[in-house]
Motif scaffolding. Structure first.
Motif, short mmCIF file in Angstrom:
data_model
loop_
_atom_site.label_atom_id
_atom_site.label_comp_id
_atom_site.label_asym_id
_atom_site.label_seq_id
_atom_site.Cartn_x
_atom_site.Cartn_y
_atom_site.Cartn_z
N UNK A 120 0.84 -1.20 0.00
CA UNK A 120 0.00 0.00 0.00
C UNK A 120 0.87 1.25 0.00
N UNK A 121 1.98 1.22 0.72
CA UNK A 121 2.90 2.37 0.74
C UNK A 121 3.52 2.58 -0.63
N UNK A 122 3.87 1.50 -1.32
CA UNK A 122 4.43 1.62 -2.67
C UNK A 122 3.42 2.27 -3.61
N UNK A 123 2.17 1.85 -3.50
CA UNK A 123 1.11 2.42 -4.34
C UNK A 123 0.95 3.90 -4.03
N UNK A 124 0.90 4.25 -2.76
CA UNK A 124 0.74 5.66 -2.38
C UNK A 124 1.90 6.51 -2.87
N UNK A 125 3.12 5.97 -2.81
CA UNK A 125 4.30 6.71 -3.25
C UNK A 125 4.36 6.87 -4.76
N UNK A 126 3.86 5.89 -5.49
CA UNK A 126 3.95 5.93 -6.95
C UNK A 126 2.78 6.66 -7.60
N UNK A 127 1.60 6.56 -7.00
CA UNK A 127 0.40 7.12 -7.63
C UNK A 127 0.19 8.55 -7.13
N UNK A 128 1.02 9.44 -7.63
CA UNK A 128 0.97 10.84 -7.20
C UNK A 128 0.23 11.74 -8.18
N UNK A 129 -0.35 11.15 -9.21
CA UNK A 129 -1.12 11.95 -10.16
C UNK A 129 -2.34 12.52 -9.44
N UNK A 130 -2.74 13.72 -9.84
CA UNK A 130 -3.90 14.37 -9.22
C UNK A 130 -5.19 13.94 -9.90
N UNK A 131 -6.24 13.82 -9.10
CA UNK A 131 -7.58 13.51 -9.60
C UNK A 131 -8.53 14.48 -8.93
N UNK A 132 -9.10 15.37 -9.71
CA UNK A 132 -10.00 16.37 -9.13
C UNK A 132 -11.31 15.76 -8.64
N UNK A 133 -11.64 14.57 -9.13
CA UNK A 133 -12.86 13.90 -8.68
C UNK A 133 -12.64 13.14 -7.38
N UNK A 134 -11.40 12.97 -6.99
CA UNK A 134 -11.09 12.31 -5.72
C UNK A 134 -11.26 10.80 -5.74
N UNK A 135 -10.96 10.16 -6.85
CA UNK A 135 -11.13 8.71 -6.95
C UNK A 135 -9.91 7.93 -6.43
N UNK A 136 -9.19 8.51 -5.52
CA UNK A 136 -7.94 7.89 -5.06
C UNK A 136 -8.13 6.50 -4.47
N UNK A 137 -9.18 6.28 -3.70
CA UNK A 137 -9.41 4.94 -3.13
C UNK A 137 -9.69 3.93 -4.23
N UNK A 138 -10.49 4.31 -5.21
CA UNK A 138 -10.80 3.41 -6.33
C UNK A 138 -9.54 3.14 -7.17
N UNK A 139 -8.71 4.15 -7.33
CA UNK A 139 -7.46 3.99 -8.07
C UNK A 139 -6.56 2.98 -7.35
N UNK A 140 -6.38 3.17 -6.05
CA UNK A 140 -5.53 2.24 -5.28
C UNK A 140 -6.10 0.83 -5.32
N UNK A 141 -7.42 0.69 -5.22
CA UNK A 141 -8.04 -0.63 -5.31
C UNK A 141 -7.77 -1.26 -6.67
N UNK A 142 -7.86 -0.47 -7.73
CA UNK A 142 -7.62 -1.01 -9.07
C UNK A 142 -6.16 -1.44 -9.23
N UNK A 143 -5.24 -0.70 -8.66
CA UNK A 143 -3.83 -1.10 -8.72
C UNK A 143 -3.65 -2.43 -8.00
N UNK A 144 -4.29 -2.57 -6.83
CA UNK A 144 -4.20 -3.84 -6.09
C UNK A 144 -4.79 -4.98 -6.90
N UNK A 145 -5.93 -4.76 -7.57
CA UNK A 145 -6.55 -5.81 -8.39
C UNK A 145 -5.65 -6.19 -9.55
N UNK A 146 -5.05 -5.20 -10.20
CA UNK A 146 -4.16 -5.49 -11.33
C UNK A 146 -2.93 -6.28 -10.87
N UNK A 147 -2.49 -6.04 -9.66
CA UNK A 147 -1.31 -6.72 -9.13
C UNK A 147 -1.65 -8.15 -8.67
N UNK A 148 -2.90 -8.41 -8.40
CA UNK A 148 -3.30 -9.74 -7.86
C UNK A 148 -3.23 -10.82 -8.92
#
Length: 148
Positions: A120-148
């Motif tokens: 989770x820390x790796x994802x937070x450190x790498x995913x620094x792109x801004x999202x004005x809609x605030x979909x950060x939780x969904x983005x992190x979840x999608x990264x986790x799913x892609x990694x699974x």
């Protein structure tokens, strides 16, 4: 004139050598999936892969790319890891307005190419792109799913 390898294809463009790669992609090559956001490398809407590494294309002069391979959102689903990321994005219904999402997908693909099992820390450190809609939780979840 510069020659660039974009999405496994050679392109030639007549541009000033210090023209940001973003504008060569969009204006000279017609690859408009890479978005202009801030122009100062902070938002990440312009993220592309250079030899598999996520790079903010608004900050790199086109001539400095040299022989590196550029991958844009237009071809990311042809990359095995990119295809996993796109499927996770669609499956998780991540985008809201969608403007930043091409850069988000490119950043996630770059992360997973470098680190296929990020914490989770790796994802937070790498995913620094801004999202004005605030979909950060969904983005992190999608990264986790892609990694699974």
């Amino acid at each position: 004139m510069i020659t660039l390898t974009v999405n496994a294809r050679a392109y030639e463009a007549v541009v000033d050598p210090d023209t940001p790669l973003l504008f060569v992609l969009r204006d000279s090559l017609g690859l408009t999936g890479t978005k202009y956001g801030c122009g100062i490398g902070q938002c990440g809407a312009c993220t592309v892969l250079l030899d598999g590494e996520a790079t903010r294309s608004c900050q790199i002069p086109a001539e400095s790319v040299g022989t590196q391979s550029i991958t844009t959102i237009e071809a990311i689903a042809q990359d095995p890891m990119g295809a996993k990321v796109v499927a996770a994005w669609i499956g998780g219904e991540v985008p809201q307005c969608g403007y930043c999402q091409s850069g988000q997908v490119m950043a996630a693909t770059g992360l997973l190419k470098q680190n296929p099992k990020p914490s989770d820390a790796d994802i937070a450190n790498a995913m620094t792109n801004l999202c004005r809609c605030g979909t950060y939780n969904a983005i992190a979840d999608a990264v986790r799913r892609a990694a699974a």
